[in-house]
Design an enzyme around this catalytic site. Structure first.
Site, PDB file in Angstrom:
ATOM      1  N   ARG A   1     -16.272  21.134  15.616  1.00 13.44           N
ATOM      2  CA  ARG A   1     -16.540  20.088  14.517  1.00 13.44           C
ATOM      3  C   ARG A   1     -17.587  19.138  15.022  1.00 13.44           C
ATOM      4  NH1 ARG A   1     -14.508  18.199   9.330  1.00 13.44           N
ATOM      5  NH2 ARG A   1     -14.571  15.941   9.106  1.00 13.44           N
TER       6      ARG A   1
ATOM      7  N   ARG B   1     -14.974  14.833   0.527  1.00 13.95           N
ATOM      8  CA  ARG B   1     -15.074  14.622  -0.907  1.00 13.95           C
ATOM      9  C   ARG B   1     -15.326  15.942  -1.659  1.00 13.95           C
ATOM     10  NH1 ARG B   1     -13.460  13.083  -4.314  1.00 13.95           N
ATOM     11  NH2 ARG B   1     -14.700  11.483  -5.462  1.00 13.95           N
TER      12      ARG B   1
ATOM     13  N   ARG C   1     -25.531   4.965  21.396  1.00 13.28           N
ATOM     14  CA  ARG C   1     -25.023   3.776  21.252  1.00 13.28           C
ATOM     15  C   ARG C   1     -23.673   3.687  22.055  1.00 13.28           C
ATOM     16  NH1 ARG C   1     -23.605   1.262  16.652  1.00 13.28           N
ATOM     17  NH2 ARG C   1     -21.681   0.619  15.868  1.00 13.28           N
TER      18      ARG C   1
ATOM     19  N   ALA D   1       5.208   6.123 -12.876  1.00 15.73           N
ATOM     20  CA  ALA D   1       6.757   6.064 -12.495  1.00 15.73           C
ATOM     21  C   ALA D   1       7.330   6.982 -13.600  1.00 15.73           C
ATOM     22  CB  ALA D   1       7.338   4.686 -12.617  1.00 15.73           C
TER      23      ALA D   1
ATOM     24  N   HIS E   1     -15.909   6.651  12.327  1.00 17.80           N
ATOM     25  CA  HIS E   1     -14.813   6.011  11.967  1.00 17.80           C
ATOM     26  C   HIS E   1     -15.292   4.433  11.638  1.00 17.80           C
ATOM     27  CE1 HIS E   1     -11.784   8.766  10.944  1.00 17.80           C
ATOM     28  NE2 HIS E   1     -11.738   9.213  12.520  1.00 17.80           N
TER      29      HIS E   1
ATOM     30  N   CYS F   1      -2.307   8.472   2.898  1.00 20.98           N
ATOM     31  CA  CYS F   1      -2.629   9.393   3.804  1.00 20.98           C
ATOM     32  C   CYS F   1      -3.187   8.510   4.935  1.00 20.98           C
ATOM     33  CB  CYS F   1      -3.223  10.530   3.627  1.00 20.98           C
ATOM     34  SG  CYS F   1      -4.821  10.109   2.459  1.00 20.98           S
TER      35      CYS F   1
ATOM     36  N   GLU G   1     -16.985  12.309  13.872  1.00 21.40           N
ATOM     37  CA  GLU G   1     -16.279  11.131  13.616  1.00 21.40           C
ATOM     38  C   GLU G   1     -16.124   9.945  14.688  1.00 21.40           C
ATOM     39  OE1 GLU G   1     -15.681  13.924  11.785  1.00 21.40           O
ATOM     40  OE2 GLU G   1     -15.297  13.136   9.808  1.00 21.40           O
TER      41      GLU G   1
ATOM     42  N   GLN H   1      -4.539   5.534   0.121  1.00 24.69           N
ATOM     43  CA  GLN H   1      -3.328   4.936  -0.149  1.00 24.69           C
ATOM     44  C   GLN H   1      -2.098   5.402   0.947  1.00 24.69           C
ATOM     45  OE1 GLN H   1      -4.119   3.289  -4.114  1.00 24.69           O
ATOM     46  NE2 GLN H   1      -2.042   2.276  -3.391  1.00 24.69           N
TER      47      GLN H   1
ATOM     48  N   ASP I   1       2.278  -0.882  -7.520  1.00 25.17           N
ATOM     49  CA  ASP I   1       1.272   0.372  -7.243  1.00 25.17           C
ATOM     50  C   ASP I   1       1.589   1.576  -7.542  1.00 25.17           C
ATOM     51  OD1 ASP I   1       1.928   1.551  -4.739  1.00 25.17           O
ATOM     52  OD2 ASP I   1       1.211  -0.342  -3.716  1.00 25.17           O
TER      53      ASP I   1
ATOM     54  N   TYR J   1     -15.198  10.383  17.705  1.00 27.21           N
ATOM     55  CA  TYR J   1     -14.410  10.416  19.013  1.00 27.21           C
ATOM     56  C   TYR J   1     -15.127  10.685  20.342  1.00 27.21           C
ATOM     57  CZ  TYR J   1     -10.751  10.306  15.624  1.00 27.21           C
ATOM     58  OH  TYR J   1      -9.614   9.844  14.613  1.00 27.21           O
TER      59      TYR J   1
ATOM     60  N   MET K   1      -5.843  16.751   9.574  1.00 25.73           N
ATOM     61  CA  MET K   1      -5.457  15.277   9.247  1.00 25.73           C
ATOM     62  C   MET K   1      -4.378  15.078  10.046  1.00 25.73           C
ATOM     63  SD  MET K   1      -5.416  14.677   5.401  1.00 25.73           S
ATOM     64  CE  MET K   1      -4.791  13.006   5.801  1.00 25.73           C
TER      65      MET K   1
ATOM     66  N   ARG L   1     -20.386   1.830   8.527  1.00 26.52           N
ATOM     67  CA  ARG L   1     -19.766   1.012   7.325  1.00 26.52           C
ATOM     68  C   ARG L   1     -20.688   1.697   5.871  1.00 26.52           C
ATOM     69  NH1 ARG L   1     -15.636   0.177   8.360  1.00 26.52           N
ATOM     70  NH2 ARG L   1     -14.921  -1.682   9.337  1.00 26.52           N
TER      71      ARG L   1
ATOM     72  N   LYS M   1     -13.302   5.170  -9.505  1.00 20.58           N
ATOM     73  CA  LYS M   1     -11.977   5.594  -9.522  1.00 20.58           C
ATOM     74  C   LYS M   1     -11.702   6.619 -10.693  1.00 20.58           C
ATOM     75  CE  LYS M   1      -9.695   1.788  -7.162  1.00 20.58           C
ATOM     76  NZ  LYS M   1      -8.827   0.754  -7.358  1.00 20.58           N
TER      77      LYS M   1
HETATM   78  P1  NAP Z   1      -2.029  -9.251  -7.652  1.00 20.89           P
HETATM   79  O1  NAP Z   1      -2.333  -8.039  -6.492  1.00 20.89           O
HETATM   80  O2  NAP Z   1      -0.574  -9.551  -7.656  1.00 20.89           O
HETATM   81  O3  NAP Z   1      -3.038 -10.165  -7.696  1.00 20.89           O
HETATM   82  C1  NAP Z   1      -3.143 -11.344  -8.978  1.00 20.89           C
HETATM   83  C2  NAP Z   1      -3.591 -12.320  -8.578  1.00 20.89           C
HETATM   84  O4  NAP Z   1      -3.600 -13.423  -9.413  1.00 20.89           O
HETATM   85  C3  NAP Z   1      -3.053 -12.989  -7.155  1.00 20.89           C
HETATM   86  O5  NAP Z   1      -3.627 -12.638  -6.066  1.00 20.89           O
HETATM   87  C4  NAP Z   1      -3.074 -14.469  -7.543  1.00 20.89           C
HETATM   88  O6  NAP Z   1      -3.909 -15.222  -6.689  1.00 20.89           O
HETATM   89  C5  NAP Z   1      -3.265 -14.675  -9.124  1.00 20.89           C
HETATM   90  N1  NAP Z   1      -2.184 -15.054  -9.662  1.00 20.89           N
HETATM   91  C6  NAP Z   1      -0.961 -14.992  -9.851  1.00 20.89           C
HETATM   92  N2  NAP Z   1      -0.256 -15.544 -10.481  1.00 20.89           N
HETATM   93  C7  NAP Z   1      -1.631 -16.513 -11.006  1.00 20.89           C
HETATM   94  C8  NAP Z   1      -1.275 -17.539 -11.938  1.00 20.89           C
HETATM   95  N3  NAP Z   1       0.002 -17.984 -12.535  1.00 20.89           N
HETATM   96  N4  NAP Z   1      -2.432 -18.265 -12.349  1.00 20.89           N
HETATM   97  C9  NAP Z   1      -3.613 -17.833 -11.825  1.00 20.89           C
HETATM   98  N5  NAP Z   1      -3.564 -16.832 -10.839  1.00 20.89           N
HETATM   99  C10 NAP Z   1      -2.507 -16.337 -10.619  1.00 20.89           C
HETATM  100  O7  NAP Z   1      -2.023  -8.317  -8.887  1.00 20.89           O
HETATM  101  P2  NAP Z   1      -3.220  -7.385  -9.543  1.00 20.89           P
HETATM  102  O8  NAP Z   1      -4.487  -7.641  -9.083  1.00 20.89           O
HETATM  103  O9  NAP Z   1      -3.029  -7.265 -11.089  1.00 20.89           O
HETATM  104  O10 NAP Z   1      -2.812  -6.044  -8.840  1.00 20.89           O
HETATM  105  C11 NAP Z   1      -1.567  -5.235  -9.090  1.00 20.89           C
HETATM  106  C12 NAP Z   1      -1.054  -4.089  -8.342  1.00 20.89           C
HETATM  107  O11 NAP Z   1      -1.963  -3.083  -8.376  1.00 20.89           O
HETATM  108  C13 NAP Z   1      -1.260  -4.764  -6.924  1.00 20.89           C
HETATM  109  O12 NAP Z   1      -0.306  -5.081  -6.163  1.00 20.89           O
HETATM  110  C14 NAP Z   1      -2.212  -3.734  -5.996  1.00 20.89           C
HETATM  111  O13 NAP Z   1      -1.382  -3.035  -5.163  1.00 20.89           O
HETATM  112  C15 NAP Z   1      -2.408  -2.698  -7.381  1.00 20.89           C
HETATM  113  N6  NAP Z   1      -3.930  -2.298  -7.119  1.00 20.89           N
HETATM  114  C16 NAP Z   1      -4.448  -1.912  -6.077  1.00 20.89           C
HETATM  115  C17 NAP Z   1      -5.912  -1.602  -5.887  1.00 20.89           C
HETATM  116  C18 NAP Z   1      -6.365  -1.041  -4.661  1.00 20.89           C
HETATM  117  O14 NAP Z   1      -7.692  -1.118  -4.509  1.00 20.89           O
HETATM  118  N7  NAP Z   1      -5.844  -0.556  -3.741  1.00 20.89           N
HETATM  119  C19 NAP Z   1      -6.527  -1.858  -6.941  1.00 20.89           C
HETATM  120  C20 NAP Z   1      -5.997  -2.420  -8.297  1.00 20.89           C
HETATM  121  C21 NAP Z   1      -4.704  -2.729  -8.360  1.00 20.89           C
HETATM  122  P3  NAP Z   1      -3.989 -16.615  -6.409  1.00 20.89           P
HETATM  123  O15 NAP Z   1      -2.257 -17.044  -6.298  1.00 20.89           O
HETATM  124  O16 NAP Z   1      -4.608 -16.740  -5.067  1.00 20.89           O
HETATM  125  O17 NAP Z   1      -4.693 -17.225  -7.391  1.00 20.89           O
HETATM  126 FE1  SF4 Z   2      -5.469  12.204  -1.767  1.00 28.23          FE
HETATM  127 FE2  SF4 Z   2      -4.587   9.738  -1.841  1.00 28.23          FE
HETATM  128 FE3  SF4 Z   2      -3.042  11.783  -1.680  1.00 28.23          FE
HETATM  129 FE4  SF4 Z   2      -4.234  10.790   0.405  1.00 28.23          FE
HETATM  130  S1  SF4 Z   2      -3.003   9.618  -0.808  1.00 28.23           S
HETATM  131  S2  SF4 Z   2      -4.135  12.841  -0.084  1.00 28.23           S
HETATM  132  S3  SF4 Z   2      -6.289  10.366  -0.638  1.00 28.23           S
HETATM  133  S4  SF4 Z   2      -4.323  11.400  -3.324  1.00 28.23           S
END
Ligand code: NAP
Ligand code: SF4
Length: 672
Positions: free
Chosen positions: A215, A289, A176, A391, A253, A342, A165, A340, A657, A167, A26, A256, A428
């Site tokens: 590899r 995985r 390709r 947290a 990499h 790594c 991967e 997230q 997050d 490279y 890695m 899709r 998840k």
């Molecule tokens: P978020 O990313 O802040 O998204 C909330 C969405 O709601 C915003 O994009 C906003 O879009 C909308 N919003 C905000 N205030 C609003 C209002 N008053 N009325 C209507 N719409 C409103 O929050 P989240 O989706 O709850 O996620 C929380 C955190 O969890 C994120 O920061 C993310 O890092 C983390 N998370 C990450 C993943 C991942 O796959 N990496 C997955 C889940 C959660 P508009 O303003 O455009 O409407």
């Molecule tokens: Fe695994 Fe996520 Fe940690 Fe990367 S950040 S090593 S994918 S738990």
């Protein structure tokens, strides 16, 4: 003996490994600069101490034109090799073994002077490579061997040649990316010549017995990739040329098809390894995985592989092997394949770490020192942690580890907070492992856990320190009729079941996740592969075929006020796959909306000045969160001199997050 197949020794060339667990290569970012060598040595030493059989370093380029990015890691001089002695020495002192990976990025090099077999630009880098001259190809094959020789001088126990991967070596292999008509291209056998020469010349330099791991890509998962017959032919050729072990890689990499993120089922690709193993006589290593000792042991037991490569799981828990061996597998901090901290870091040019283990790659910087030895003479300092989301869990375990007497308060009847909701999302499920880890860790460390107990200012009076990790609550936007809507927490928590047609308000990470949850139907591994268009590589070039349509469980509209692309802020290496699932599931995305009303007919919007009605049975609110911090304010008002810390979503709800929350919890305990 626990996991007897996985933990049995194996001899590769002249090297006997204490078990069959390979820490896969890695790129962490620590490889790139001479001043980071002590940190790199500490990072590997901790993994060697944890019992892993063989470590493979991140990739080192054999030439400057093979760099991954400007001034990235290379091994081309004796002076550089000398510096590696600190790394190899640290690993050997811990009883471990380590291989150096030689990697030429080819057209994946993020530099304007990248080179490849041809001048075809990759879709994931901005630079067009120049096509190597015939002499340059020859010199580059020799350069691989030269780097391997330097690695041997530096005390490495083996080398790995990176041929997968997508490279450079992979670029030579596939039509390709190789349209040459000299002796290095034109036919499959001529395209293989570069790989074979690299291995042959490396063997010449390192001599008999020194292990060379090759590899190779078993499934390219890109158009005009290799056929299965070519993969087998290549494996036999590199074996003849002197490879000691074949490690197996999946997907370029730029492919899709997701290959390693959480939504990829565990062990999804091991059938390819098993198939190749029947064709060759050298040991074969499975990868991708595989994140538990059970799965890894089974792969060796059932003849799928001779060795098992785990990369991210060793980032997540350096003691993976030691815990498995000691019958403490339930204490392993399991990699949840989120990418997230790594890969997302590596691709953003930041030092890699780990969401569930923020100490990864910061072993010398983020240290949980035990309390000074004078403290145990008296009563241990007491810490109350309020809130058992990521947290709070991280803070509670970290303080306890340091020797504090910790009481963790959680008003809910279970640990986890928002994180417990995340594990409900299809793909998840691994997040449940983090809850299992913390639950067990608190038990082992002997922290006091008070579930179903809402901490009060009075109740916290006697504690020396308080950590407030009271998290967030879903934001409820002011929309007429909002009382008819459901919150994402109700839906994912199982307290409400939405109907067949649903509108999701808010298209952040949770809006995307909820849309996936709403549309998902159970799928077997075979169905998962077919939904991503992965077919039998004997029948389909590169293992790619037509994608089978998904049948979504519900009709979903995902709505936001912004006009930007939905899901653009999702993880760099996983967001595209989530966006693809939304598309495959027929989720209609509506941007630039103003919310007018929710009533019995559905959700009334205005988009581009036009009024629109989404005729849905339910509306689910995913509009972000607000911090819950009144307890903190009250505690500070009561006693401004006491140490009261505010962490996680209670501190900053925006961009809440788990990565930030877990790191913040550990840092507050470390006093960092
Ligand atoms: P978020 O990313 O802040 O998204 C909330 C969405 O709601 C915003 O994009 C906003 O879009 C909308 N919003 C905000 N205030 C609003 C209002 N008053 N009325 C209507 N719409 C409103 O929050 P989240 O989706 O709850 O996620 C929380 C955190 O969890 C994120 O920061 C993310 O890092 C983390 N998370 C990450 C993943 C991942 O796959 N990496 C997955 C889940 C959660 P508009 O303003 O455009 O409407
Ligand atoms: Fe695994 Fe996520 Fe940690 Fe990367 S950040 S090593 S994918 S738990």
């Amino acid at each position: 003996m626990n996991y007897p197949h996985l933990l049995a020794p194996i001899t590769i060339g002249d090297l006997t490994l204490r078990n069959r667990v390979v820490m896969g290569s890695m790129h962490t970012g620590l490889e790139d600069y001479a001043w980071d060598v002590p940190k790199l040595a500490a990072y590997f030493a901790e993994r060697a101490r944890g019992g892993v059989g063989l470590i493979v370093t991140g990739g080192y380029a054999p030439t400057k034109r093979g760099w991954l990015k400007p001034f990235a890691s290379e091994l081309t001089t004796r002076l550089q090799a000398e510096r590696h002695r600190q790394v190899t020495g640290a690993v050997h002192d811990e009883g471990g073994a380590i291989a150096l990976q030689v990697l030429h990025a080819g057209r994946y090099g993020y530099t304007p002077f990248s080179q490849s077999a041809s001048d075809t630009k990759s879709p994931i880098t901005p630079f067009r490579p120049s096509a190597m001259s015939t002499r340059a190809v020859d010199r580059t094959a020799t350069a691989f061997a030269h780097s391997a020789g330097l690695a041997q001088r530096a005390g490495y126990d083996a080398v790995e040649i990176m041929g997968s991967e997508g490279y450079l070596i992979n670029q030579f292999l596939a039509a390709r990316t190789n349209d040459r008509d000299d002796e290095w291209g034109g036919t499959p056998t001529r395209r293989m010549r570069f790989s074979v020469e690299v291995v042959r010349r490396t063997r010449e330099v390192v001599g008999d017995g020194f292990p060379i791991i090759y590899r190779m890509s078993l499934l390219d998962l890109v158009e005009d990739g290799q056929t299965w017959d070519e993969v087998v032919e290549l494996a036999l050729l590199v074996e003849q040329a002197g490879a000691t072990v074949i490690n197996t890689g999946i997907g370029w990499h730029e492919a899709r098809v997701p290959t390693i993120i959480t939504q990829v089922p565990r062990g999804a690709w091991t059938w390819t390894t098993k198939r190749l193993r029947q064709e060759v006589s050298v040991p074969v290593c499975a990868s991708n995985r595989i994140n538990t000792p059970e799965v890894a042991d089974q792969l060796v037991a059932d003849g799928t592989a001779d060795l098992v490569s785990l990369a991210r799981p060793l980032l997540a828990d350096p003691e993976f092997v030691a815990k498995a061996a000691a019958g403490r597998a339930d204490e392993i901090n399991t990699c949840i394949a989120c990418n997230q901290a790594c890969l997302d870091h590596a691709f953003a040019n930041k030092r890699a770490s780990c969401l569930v283990n923020p100490r990864a790659c910061r072993e010398t910087e983020l240290v949980l020192l035990p309390l000074p030895s004078t403290v145990p003479a008296g009563p241990r300092p007491t810490v109350a942690v309020v809130g058992a989301g990521p947290a709070g869990l991280s803070a509670a375990t970290s303080y306890t580890e340091r020797g504090y007497a910790v009481t963790l308060f959680e008003k809910d009847v279970d640990l986890g907070g928002q994180f417990r909701l995340a594990q409900q999302i299809p793909g998840k499920e691994e997040f449940a492992e983090t809850m299992r880890y913390y639950r067990r860790r608190l038990e082992v460390l002997g922290a006091t856990v008070r579930l179903g107990t809402a901490a009060t200012v009075d109740g916290l009076d006697g504690f020396d320190e308080v950590v407030v990790a009271t998290g967030v609550e879903p934001r409820i936007p002011e929309i007429p009729g909002i009382e008819r809507a459901l919150s994402y927490a109700e839906v994912l928590g199982g307290n409400a079941v939405p109907g067949r047609r649903v509108a999701v308000i808010g298209a952040g990470g949770i809006g995307v996740d909820v849309s996936v949850w709403l549309t998902h139907t159970e799928e077997t591994l075979e169905e998962w592969l077919s939904h991503w268009g992965v077919g039998d590589p004997s029948l389909h070039v590169g293992g790619l075929t037509e994608r089978k349509q998904r049948t979504p469980a519900r009709e979903v509209y995902l709505v936001q006020r912004k006009t930007s692309m939905i899901g653009k802020d999702l993880g760099k290496t996983s967001g595209w796959a989530h966006r693809a699932v939304l598309k495959q599931s027929g989720v209609e995305q509506v941007s630039g909306a103003t919310y007018d009303l929710i009533d019995e007919s559905g959700l009334h919007l205005t988009v581009d000045g036009e009024r629109r009605l989404l005729e849905v049975d339910d509306v689910v609110i995913c509009a972000g969160q607000e911090s819950v911090r009144n307890l903190y304010d009250e505690l500070v008002a009561r006693d401004p001199h006491r140490k009261v810390h505010l962490i996680g979503g209670a501190d900053v709800a925006a961009e809440l997050d788990a990565k930030r929350a877990i790191e913040q919890g550990m840092r507050v305990a470390a006093g960092a």
